[in-house]
Design an enzyme around this catalytic site. Sequence first.
Site, PDB file in Angstrom:
ATOM      1  N   GLU A 101       2.757   0.445   2.970  1.00 18.45           N
ATOM      2  CA  GLU A 101       4.292  -0.241   3.177  1.00 18.45           C
ATOM      3  C   GLU A 101       4.234  -1.612   2.533  1.00 18.45           C
ATOM      4  O   GLU A 101       2.997  -2.882   2.367  1.00 18.45           O
ATOM      5  CB  GLU A 101       4.201  -0.329   4.641  1.00 18.45           C
ATOM      6  CG  GLU A 101       5.106  -1.103   5.383  1.00 18.45           C
ATOM      7  CD  GLU A 101       6.493  -0.432   4.961  1.00 18.45           C
ATOM      8  OE1 GLU A 101       7.605  -1.144   4.886  1.00 18.45           O
ATOM      9  OE2 GLU A 101       6.362   0.771   5.515  1.00 18.45           O
ATOM     10  N   CYS A 205      17.420   8.542   6.186  1.00 19.55           N
ATOM     11  CA  CYS A 205      18.436   8.509   7.780  1.00 19.55           C
ATOM     12  C   CYS A 205      19.582   8.260   7.080  1.00 19.55           C
ATOM     13  O   CYS A 205      20.110   7.863   8.127  1.00 19.55           O
ATOM     14  CB  CYS A 205      17.749   8.452   8.584  1.00 19.55           C
ATOM     15  SG  CYS A 205      17.438   6.433   8.560  1.00 19.55           S
TER      16      CYS A 205
END
Length: 278
Positions: A101, A205
């Site tokens: 990340e 998304c």
Amino acid sequence: MKQKDRNKKLSGAQGFDEYYAHLFGERWQKLKDSFSLESDYAEWKAGGQKSYFLDSASVRAALSLPLEHAEHILDVCAAPGGKTLVLASNMNETASLLSNERSAERKNRLLHTVQDCLPQEIQERVQVICKDGAVMCRSSENEGAFDAILLDAPCSSERHVFHDEKYLNDWSPSRIKTLSIAQWALLSSAWRMLKANGFLLYSTCALSPDENDKIIEKLRKKFDDAKIIEPALSLQYKPFCDSELPDYEKTEYGAQILPDRANGAGPLYFCLIQKFRL
């Protein structure tokens, strides 16, 4: 009016509505209404101290990445950690997972997810790091190093934008363009880190093809060894999750789960690609 010129005139809530109405036509109103439905969350029980709840569409996507022969696995943009848990639960007993990340704050959240939700014996084979995925390929140790890669790329996340007045008022098509540039940088980096005949799952998304199929199309044009694979349920989920997972709709290259037809799940786009070499 050309699409480029039309986009220049769009901004804010009204521009957002017009842009996606142009993409989805009559379906847009039902899709927009479905953003107000409760998301279809699935409980993932990996055997740690806590369960983890994530959108059932995300579970469905992560389960599409084949891990049967994968020893070295990479989750490029892993926070907050739901898809990392799906991969870690299904990887071979001898396999390892590098969970990355870029944001230090989000990396800490990812680390807590791993520590709270995975049993100790699996935690020991999951390494959490904080790197920029777009440049990870520059390290010689990462080039062609991974058998399976999941790239859940930062994206427009229109469902969240729709519910946030500030982001909605600031919206413009330039946001999509900026994100698509970052997505391509991440995908091209991930592709260079993938072993020959390995599998890469790209997901977002986002609703716009500019962040989804068009990114995949760019990969296919640049790399002639990129082969699109039909996304099957490659991994087990019944031992870890009791939910019924949503079906997907096919796109030109991948698959999409949209909340108006999936009981509130999504939006979620995913595409499985193999670096196919004889």
